[in-house]
Design an enzyme around this catalytic site. Structure first.
Site, short mmCIF file in Angstrom:
data_model
loop_
_atom_site.label_atom_id
_atom_site.label_comp_id
_atom_site.label_asym_id
_atom_site.label_seq_id
_atom_site.Cartn_x
_atom_site.Cartn_y
_atom_site.Cartn_z
N GLY A 1 -15.24 5.14 -2.69
CA GLY A 1 -13.90 5.61 -3.06
C GLY A 1 -13.86 5.95 -4.54
N ASP B 1 1.30 -0.27 -6.79
CA ASP B 1 2.71 -0.25 -7.19
C ASP B 1 3.64 -0.14 -5.98
OD1 ASP B 1 1.74 2.39 -6.74
OD2 ASP B 1 3.41 3.25 -7.85
N TYR C 1 2.49 0.40 4.32
CA TYR C 1 1.40 0.30 3.34
C TYR C 1 1.71 -0.75 2.27
CZ TYR C 1 -1.48 1.51 -0.71
OH TYR C 1 -2.31 1.45 -1.81
#
Length: 318
Positions: free
Chosen positions: A38, A136, A160
Site C-alpha cells: 500500500g 480521521d 469504515y
C-alpha cells in the site's frame, strides 16, 4: 489480507521476490510490516533501508509473503519464525463507500477490527509493540471547528470509521504496548490516491468541480513513515494524530496539485459535497491536532504544500 494498490507509475522499492529487507541488521528482533504494497507500506520499505532493524514485509500482492491477519495462529507462527518484536499494521479495508455494502460487513470488520486485535494479542504474548494506523473517519458525527484531539470522543458516520474505531478499542483492550496513529488524506507516489487522480484529471479535463466544504490536511505517506520510524525507537503507548501541518479543502488541494505540476489549463471550480452523492457522510472538518505526537517524540512535521511539491517532483522524475 489488506488493501490492493497496484504500483503502475513508480518502481517497487525492493526486489519483487524479496519479503525481507536487508537493512543494516543490528540483530534486534525484526519488524513486521503488513499491507506492505500500500501507500504507507511502500514508503516504509524506502525508509527501512536506513534503519538498523531487520524488516519482514507481507501483503496479498504477488512478490510478497502472504499473511492472513485475520488468523491469529498464522500471525503467531510468523512472529515466532522471524523473531518479530514490532508490527507496523498498514493493512485495512479502506474503500469507504463499499464498506457500506451489507454483504461486505463481515469482511470489513474482520480486517479493520478483528485483525488489529489479533496483531495486538500476538505482540502482547512476546512483549512486543504494535503500531497501528487509523483514520480521521473515527470523527465526523459531531460538528467541529477546532482540530480534533486524541481524547475526543469518536463519532464515526459510516461503517469504515466505526470498524476502525472498534479496532482501536480492541487493541487497547489487549493491554499490549501500542502506538495508534490516526492520519488523514493520505497520498504518495504509490497506488491510487487523490493526488495522482487529480494529476491525471487536471491534465486531461478542461474543467473540474471539487468540493470545498470538507476541510482537513493532506498527509504525505513518506512523512508519516518517517514519523513511525522515529516513534518506534522510544515507544510510548497511546493514541496519536499525524498529518502534515496546515489546513485546506479538497478544492485547495487540487488547485495546488495543478499549480505544482504545471497543469494550469484546467478550470478548477469549487462545489458542495451534495453534488457528489455518497452512501457515507464524510467528515466536514477533520483537521487533526498533532501536539501530542510532536511533543512525545520530538517530531517536526512539514507543511502540507512543501511535502506536496516533493511528491509531485518525484512523480515527474520517475
Amino acid at each position: 489480507m489488506t488493501e490492493k494498490n497496484n504500483i503502475q507509475d513508480y518502481p517497487l522499492p525492493c526486489p519483487a521476490d524479496s519479503t525481507e529487507s536487508k537493512g543494516k541488521g543490528s540483530g534486534k528482533g525484526a519488524i513486521l510490516v503488513t499491507g506492505a504494497n500500500g501507500q504507507l507500506g511502500n514508503e516504509i520499505q524506502i525508509v527501512s533501508r536506513d534503519s538498523s532493524h531487520n524488516f519482514v514485509f507481507t501483503d496479498v500482492c504477488e512478490g510478497y509473503e502472504h499473511l492472513d491477519i485475520t488468523d491469529l495462529e498464522a500471525i503467531r507462527e510468523m512472529v515466532a519464525k522471524n523473531n518479530i518484536k514490532c508490527i507496523i499494521n498498514c493493512a485495512a479495508w479502506t474503500n469507504v463507500d463499499c464498506a457500506e455494502d451489507p454483504a461486505k460487513a463481515e469482511l470489513v470488520e474482520a480486517l479493520n477490527a478483528t485483525a488489529p486485535e489479533n496483531l495486538a494479542k500476538a505482540m502482547k504474548e512476546v512483549d512486543g509493540l504494535l503500531v497501528h494506523v487509523s483514520t480521521d473517519y473515527v470523527f465526523g458525527g459531531d460538528p467541529y471547528n477546532t482540530p480534533c484531539r486524541e481524547d475526543q470522543k469518536g463519532t464515526p458516520t459510516g461503517v469504515y470509521g466505526a470498524t476502525k474505531l472498534l479496532g482501536e478499542q480492541k487493541i487497547q483492550a489487549t493491554g499490549c504496548n501500542h502506538i495508534i496513529i490516526r492520519t488523514a488524506w493520505l497520498y504518495s507516489e504509490f497506488g491510487k490516491n487523490f493526488c495522482k487522480t487529480m494529476l491525471n484529471l487536471t491534465a486531461t479535463k478542461p474543467q473540474l468541480k471539487v468540493v470545498f466544504d470538507q476541510a482537513g490536511t493532506p498527509t504525505y505517506a513518506l512523512d508519516l513513515a518517517n514519523a513511525i520510524m522515529t516513534a518506534i525507537e522510544k515507544p510510548v503507548t497511546g493514541i496519536y494524530h499525524y498529518s502534515n501541518e496546515g489546513v485546506c479543502s479538497w478544492f485547495d488541494f487540487t488547485k495546488m496539485i495543478a499549480e505544482y505540476s504545471g497543469q494550469t489549463d484546467c478550470d478548477i471550480q469549487p462545489c458542495h459535497s451534495n453534488e457528489f452523492p455518497s452512501p457515507v457522510t464524510r467528515p466536514s472538518y477533520s483537521v487533526l491536532d498533532k501536539t501530542k505526537i510532536k511533543e512525545t517524540f520530538g517530531i517536526k512535521i512539514p507543511y502540507w504544500t512543501d511535502s506536496l511539491k516533493k511528491c509531485i517532483n518525484n512523480l515527474k522524475n520517475c
